[in-house]
Design a protein around this motif. Structure first.
Motif, PDB file in Angstrom:
ATOM      1  N   MET A 103       0.837  -1.208   0.000  1.00  0.00           N
ATOM      2  CA  MET A 103       0.000   0.000   0.000  1.00  0.00           C
ATOM      3  C   MET A 103       0.870   1.256   0.000  1.00  0.00           C
ATOM      4  O   MET A 103       0.587   2.230  -0.705  1.00  0.00           O
ATOM      5  N   LEU A 104       1.923   1.232   0.832  1.00  0.00           N
ATOM      6  CA  LEU A 104       2.827   2.376   0.883  1.00  0.00           C
ATOM      7  C   LEU A 104       3.445   2.647  -0.487  1.00  0.00           C
ATOM      8  O   LEU A 104       3.613   3.797  -0.898  1.00  0.00           O
ATOM      9  N   ALA A 105       3.762   1.584  -1.173  1.00  0.00           N
ATOM     10  CA  ALA A 105       4.390   1.716  -2.491  1.00  0.00           C
ATOM     11  C   ALA A 105       3.429   2.317  -3.517  1.00  0.00           C
ATOM     12  O   ALA A 105       3.865   2.828  -4.555  1.00  0.00           O
ATOM     13  N   ALA A 106       2.136   2.255  -3.209  1.00  0.00           N
ATOM     14  CA  ALA A 106       1.136   2.780  -4.140  1.00  0.00           C
ATOM     15  C   ALA A 106       0.853   4.270  -3.923  1.00  0.00           C
ATOM     16  O   ALA A 106       0.063   4.863  -4.663  1.00  0.00           O
ATOM     17  N   LYS A 107       1.485   4.873  -2.912  1.00  0.00           N
ATOM     18  CA  LYS A 107       1.276   6.301  -2.646  1.00  0.00           C
ATOM     19  C   LYS A 107       1.566   7.136  -3.891  1.00  0.00           C
ATOM     20  O   LYS A 107       2.574   6.927  -4.561  1.00  0.00           O
ATOM     21  N   GLY A 108       0.659   8.050  -4.174  1.00  0.00           N
ATOM     22  CA  GLY A 108       0.865   8.954  -5.296  1.00  0.00           C
ATOM     23  C   GLY A 108       0.500   8.383  -6.643  1.00  0.00           C
ATOM     24  O   GLY A 108       0.516   9.103  -7.656  1.00  0.00           O
ATOM     25  N   ASP A 109       0.191   7.100  -6.711  1.00  0.00           N
ATOM     26  CA  ASP A 109      -0.161   6.454  -7.981  1.00  0.00           C
ATOM     27  C   ASP A 109      -1.536   6.944  -8.445  1.00  0.00           C
ATOM     28  O   ASP A 109      -2.466   7.068  -7.646  1.00  0.00           O
ATOM     29  N   LYS A 110      -1.676   7.194  -9.734  1.00  0.00           N
ATOM     30  CA  LYS A 110      -2.956   7.635 -10.269  1.00  0.00           C
ATOM     31  C   LYS A 110      -4.036   6.576 -10.098  1.00  0.00           C
ATOM     32  O   LYS A 110      -5.229   6.891 -10.029  1.00  0.00           O
ATOM     33  N   GLU A 111      -3.614   5.312 -10.068  1.00  0.00           N
ATOM     34  CA  GLU A 111      -4.564   4.209  -9.915  1.00  0.00           C
ATOM     35  C   GLU A 111      -4.539   3.663  -8.489  1.00  0.00           C
ATOM     36  O   GLU A 111      -4.727   2.467  -8.264  1.00  0.00           O
TER      37      GLU A 111
END
Length: 811
Positions: A64-72
């Motif tokens: 989840m942390l790695a998904a920070k800032g992702d458009k999706e």
């Protein structure tokens, strides 16, 4: 440096609430608690390779942390939670909240920012050392969030959560032995989020086997997550309507359990819709078609083993309503199933504001039961926001009194079944019929108003004071005539007379000494707080001992003393213990720079400021406040600072007084006033002008004196400020020099012990104020007799007539 638990929770809530947008709290909780679940199981898996929950790399909080800032980001969150659900058979449990729902979380950048901030907030929590025993980071964070969600959800949507304080009462009054084996069962047919079940299961050091059923799909999923969060992975929580479709059955019979608890929805009108199989639940009567309270009670009774025990929260109406419910109530009482009834305060619950009661069922020894133990606890609470809340002392008193079956006037009583069955009561269980909890009426004495004196009846009512201070009554009162007494001192001198009484002074010293003995008994345990400490066990031990020590002390309510300690524990000591456990004594005592984090909506007020303006450094001292350092090590410097501060205040006062005298219209300084104000700059400019123009000597001298007063004030303030800066620097440096023994002395003796002693002194002082208030009330009430009042009235009338006659007005 770790944040205090209280700061962490408040920051967590404010941040989450700020990111909620327009979503209802009852919906938003599903997102927040899902994140809490993922974070907890991820941390747990890191700390324990043998964890029962399998956390795949693509189903972890790190993902989840790695998904920070992702458009999706929303879609990625759903995928991550799905992977975790698939790995543990938790589909339709932890994946009910849609993190890609644009209506709830916003579109595009709004969703991206909201979810990125949320996952960053939860990253501050570290559950790797969590023991999940109700006093750890996880347990407290969960309770904190649930309380706030329930409060914000309103009456129609807050029923998923039973207040933790009520849950503790229910768990304790079942009197589950601490060594009860895990194989023993506890059941809740309307389990909501499962918190009540967990509180009961935690009463055994081994935990109990948990069974529950919940009708609402989202709340059922919440309960499943809650069980795992608190270490009850082997729970069995079923989905569906308990009355129409009970899940726990064996053939045509209900499954039986050792213990049962419930906080069912109050007075459900549609309880029988779709009911086909009654499972023998209504052998003592069928509940009314439009009120399901007794349907749940009878279901629980039928679900108990032959020696089973239960506690059910229901509205007060079940105690006295007639017709079908009266018949059921009568039959249950005759069978001896009802062991006790506890009346609770109004407005405790999130689903309703009406007062409720706890009905305690006990099949064991039911045949020989000859009475019902009743408690009227309706007046023991504190108002907190829109709801009322049971205090620690209220919980402890209810449990103590019920466990010991102790009778206390206006609070508790064992009511014989013969009295309940008497025709005048006719099996009505309304508590006020049997316990009069109202305060005695304060009766006015006509004879005392006519002839003076304080009725001995009113003094006799204060017997508990005279028992504690045998000589005090004779010191304050003397007989005036049979049945009446007069004060021996002026009514305004009563308080000082009591404070000067040797008996009272001895009483105050004994209370202080008793507190000191208690603290010294536990000082070694408190000094040994470390990473392995169990905070809940620690506070239970020391608080119960404090309560026991004050129990035999006359006048003092031991539960008041207990409440002061528990309030201090929840407000300060628990945070202190948490810091010491996480950082040890040395690191926990070190100053840290204040936090000003806009993302977490956390801005701290500094305890100490070094420097000034933009170059200043602001510090927070979580464990040892600067005042404790100053009091122990820099008392002389503080005394000097106090002198300088007083001098500065005196200088300011002299300036203000001079201005009030001369800076008025037609005053010596009237020429200098600008919008009613005179500054030093204006005064200096006017002095120069006055000298040049040859103004009156009086004005020139007044201006000189004003400038001198301004200079005196500035110099005095500068000296005080410099002394404060120096003291702040000395204090800051001292933190770096403290040894662990010094740290423990400051925390244990100067902070914890001193605070509790002061709290106990406050309890003693409140007793004095109560007695003084009553003495003054009685003294003033009967100070003037009717005869004296008539004489005063006649005297005034005569004076009025004389004045009228003197101006020629005749009546």
């Amino acid at each position: 440096m770790a944040l205090k638990k209280s700061d962490l929770y408040s920051s967590l809530w404010r941040s989450c609430d700020e990111l909620r947008g327009g979503m209802d709290a009852s919906q938003y909780k599903d997102y927040i608690l899902t994140l809490l679940f993922v974070k907890y199981v991820s941390d747990k898996a890191k700390a324990d390779p043998d964890s029962l929950i399998d956390v795949p790399k693509d189903g972890s909080f790190d993902a989840m942390l790695a998904a920070k800032g992702d458009k999706e980001i929303g879609e990625r969150f759903n995928t991550i939670i799905g992977a975790l659900a698939d790995a543990n058979g938790l589909r339709n449990v932890i994946d009910l909240a849609d993190f890609d729902d644009e209506e709830k979380l916003g579109k595009g950048k709004e969703m991206q920012d909201r979810l990125s901030k949320l996952v960053a907030i939860f990253n501050d929590l570290d559950f790797r050392g969590s023991r999940a025993e109700g006093d750890d980071l996880l347990g407290d964070a969960y309770e904190y969030l649930m309380r706030h969600f329930a409060t914000d959800s309103g009456k129609s949507k807050g029923q998923f959560y039973t207040p933790a304080e009520v849950s503790r009462v229910v768990a304790k009054i079942l009197q589950i032995p601490r060594n009860t084996p895990h194989a023993r069962t506890v059941y809740d047919p309307t389990c909501g989020s499962g918190s009540l079940l967990i509180k009961v299961a935690d009463e055994s050091k081994y935990g109990l086997s948990i069974y529950g059923q919940e009708k609402d799909n989202a709340t059922w999923a919440l309960a499943k997550m809650n069980m795992i969060l608190h270490g009850y992975e082997d729970h069995e929580i079923a989905k569906g309507d308990t009355i129409t479709s009970p899940y726990f059955t064996i053939g045509s019979q209900l499954q039986n359990f050792d213990y049962a608890v419930a906080n069912p929805p109050f007075s459900v009108k549609s309880w029988s819709n779709g009911l086909e199989n009654e499972y023998g639940r209504f052998e003592y009567g069928r509940p009314p078609i439009k009120n399901g309270d007794y349907a749940f009670l009878l279901h629980i009774l039928k679900s108990l083993k032959s020696n089973g025990k239960a506690a059910v929260i229901l509205p007060h109406g079940v105690l006295f309503r007639g017709n079908a419910e009266a018949t059921i109530r009568q039959r249950l009482l005759r069978q001896g199933f009802i062991k006790g009834i506890i009346g609770l305060p109004a407005n405790l619950f999130y689903g309703t504001g009406i007062p409720a009661c706890i009905i305690v069922l006990d099949k064991e020894n039911a045949v020989g039961r000859t009475g019902v133990f009743m408690i009227d606890a309706s007046k023991g609470f504190v108002k907190e926001g829109p709801k009322n809340r049971l205090r620690s002392q209220d919980i402890h008193k209810i449990v103590d009194v019920f466990t010991r079956q102790a009778e206390i006037k206006r609070y508790s009583r064992m009511v014989p079944l013969s009295e309940i069955a008497d025709p005048k009561n006719d099996y009505n269980l309304n508590i006020p019929r049997y316990i009069d909890s109202s305060e005695p009426e304060d009766i006015q004495d006509l004879a005392a108003h006519l002839y003076g004196g304080i009725p001995d009846r009113d003094l006799d009512a204060l017997g508990r004071y005279w028992e504690a201070f045998p000589q005090l009554r004779s010191q304050l009162f003397k007989p005036s005539r049979p049945g009446y007494s007069d004060l021996t001192v002026d009514v305004n001198e009563v308080q000082q007379a009591i404070l000067d009484s040797p008996e009272f002074q001895k009483f105050a010293v004994e209370a202080r000494d008793l507190t000191a003995e208690w603290f010294n008994t536990h000082r070694a345990a408190l000094a040994s707080v470390d990473a392995n400490t169990q905070p809940s066990d620690l506070i239970a031990t020391i608080s119960d001992d404090l309560l026991a020590r004050f129990k035999p002390v006359p006048l003092i309510d031991e539960y008041d003393v207990y409440e002061h300690l528990m309030t201090y524990w929840h407000g300060v000591m628990h945070d202190d213990v948490f810091l010491i456990m996480n950082e040890d004594w040395g690191d926990a005592s070190k100053p840290r720079k204040t936090i000003n984090d806009k993302d977490r909506n956390l801005s701290e007020t500094p305890d100490l400021v070094v420097g000034s303006g933009r170059s200043s450094t602001k510090y927070k001292m979580d464990l040892i406040p600067p005042a404790l350092i100053v009091a122990r090590y820099f008392s002389e410097e503080q005394a000097k600072l106090d002198e300088l501060t007083a001098a500065a205040e005196k200088a300011s006062g002299a300036l203000e007084e001079y201005l009030e005298e001369h800076a008025v219209e037609d005053g010596l300084l009237s020429e200098v006033m600008d919008d009613g104000k005179i500054t030093k700059i204006l005064a200096a400019a006017r002095l120069k002008e006055a000298r040049h123009d040859g103004a009156a000597p009086e004005e020139i001298e007044a201006l000189r004196q004003l400038i001198k007063l301004y200079n005196d004030e500035a110099n005095a303030k500068r000296a005080a400020k410099e002394a404060q800066v120096e003291l702040n620097l000395l204090t800051l440096r001292k933190y770096g020099d403290l040894t662990v023994p010094e740290i423990k002395r400051l925390v244990l003796d100067d902070k914890w012990h001193a605070t509790v002693v002061n709290h106990v002194a406050g309890v003693v002082n409140s007793l004095t104020l109560a007695l003084v208030g009553r003495m003054q009330q009685l003294g003033e009430r009967y100070a003037e007799t009717v005869r004296q009042l008539n004489a005063s009235l006649a005297e005034i009338e005569a004076k009025v007539e004389g004045h009228l006659a003197s101006i020629g007005v005749h009546q």
